[in-house]
Scaffold this motif. Structure first.
Motif: not given
Length: 299
Positions: A240-257
């Motif tokens: 519950v904690i890590m999966i949203p963080i992993i998805m957020f990490d992938a999303w934010i790093k696509q926007i801000l390389p």
């Protein structure tokens, strides 16, 4: 013994009432583990994520696919530790840090529940005397898991060799695997308590194992169910904690390389590990105390 949710809430309340003490133990584990082996390599995580995205194909399309991809990535990251070049010395020191964190948590809880005021420094410096005895009990625990490991090995071998073709062979194989797993669970139920009993002054490893075995006589299933409960609860919390963080990490790093170098996931994994060790140690110790104080006759 209290119910599952009730007892879990008692453990949570105990940790929260003494959040400065146990938060300090979590932070201490985090900093020491960071100093010994680091928190994993961002490059290793990026390579793992990239390989998974390339090989996943259509399997990880859509929202559910992204969640599944994050779950697989989490499992693989935990298994590898994101540190492929760990030396033997780092592995040994890392294991010692886990043992000392366990001992410090048990020592702190024993004193807090006795009404004493405890500081993080006292817990760290005063709890390490039974570390050798604890390691020996942990070694026995590992040996008791051999039947389960053997069951997994046999199952994988049967799958890859296509030995399982259905029918009677498959049924017999599953019966044997289940029996081996049950044997390991039966053994480790009392040995987990022995990890607490061995911290008592003057207690020797085999004496602790025998004492823990006597404690669970007639209560083994009730204790086992609660150990399985906390294991499942811990796994769910990680997901519950890590999966949203992993998805957020992938999303934010696509926007801000430009921030792709930030090791967010490795740091969070180490933080979660520190919380998990203290949480499990607190749960097992308080469960042990409940069994010791239980006036009900063994079932």
């Amino acid at each position: 013994m209290p119910g599952y949710w009730s007892f879990t809430n008692q453990v949570r309340a105990m940790l929260w009432r003494n959040k400065k003490l146990f938060g300090g133990l979590m932070l201490s584990y985090f900093l020491i583990a960071l100093a010994i082996g680091g928190f994993g390599q961002q490059e290793a995580y990026d390579n793992l994520s990239g390989a998974l995205s390339e090989t996943g194909g259509e399997l990880f399309e859509g929202n559910l696919g992204k969640i599944s991809e994050a779950g697989v990535l989490l499992t693989t990251a935990i298994a590898t530790g994101l540190t492929p070049n760990v030396t033997e010395a780092q592995s040994v020191l890392g294991g010692l840090v886990v043992f000392f964190t366990w001992l410090a948590t048990v020592w702190a809880l024993r004193n807090v529940m006795a009404g004493r005021s405890v500081k993080v420094r006292e817990a760290i410096y005063s709890s390490g005397s039974p570390v050798v005895s604890t390691m020996l009990v942990a070694f026995v625990l590992v040996l008791q898991l051999v039947p389960f490991a053997l069951a997994v090995l046999v199952y994988n071998a049967a799958i890859y060799s296509e030995f399982i073709s259905g029918g009677v062979e498959e049924m017999l194989l599953w019966i044997g695997l289940i029996l081996l797993g049950v044997l390991s669970l039966y053994w480790i139920t009392s040995t987990i308590f022995a990890l607490v009993v061995v911290t008592l002054p003057g207690m020797y490893p085999m004496q602790a194992i025998r004492t823990a075995g006597d404690l669970v006589i007639g209560r083994r299933l009730r204790v086992l169910y609660r150990i399985i409960w906390v294991a499942l609860l811990t796994i769910i919390a990680w997901l519950v904690i890590m999966i949203p963080i992993i998805m957020f990490d992938a999303w934010i790093k696509q926007i801000l390389p430009a921030i792709s170098w930030v090791p967010l996931i490795p740091v969070i994994l180490l933080l979660m590990s520190s919380v998990t060790i203290v949480w499990l140690a607190a749960y097992i110790y308080m469960l042990y105390r409940k069994v010791v104080d239980d006036d009900a006759s063994p079932a």
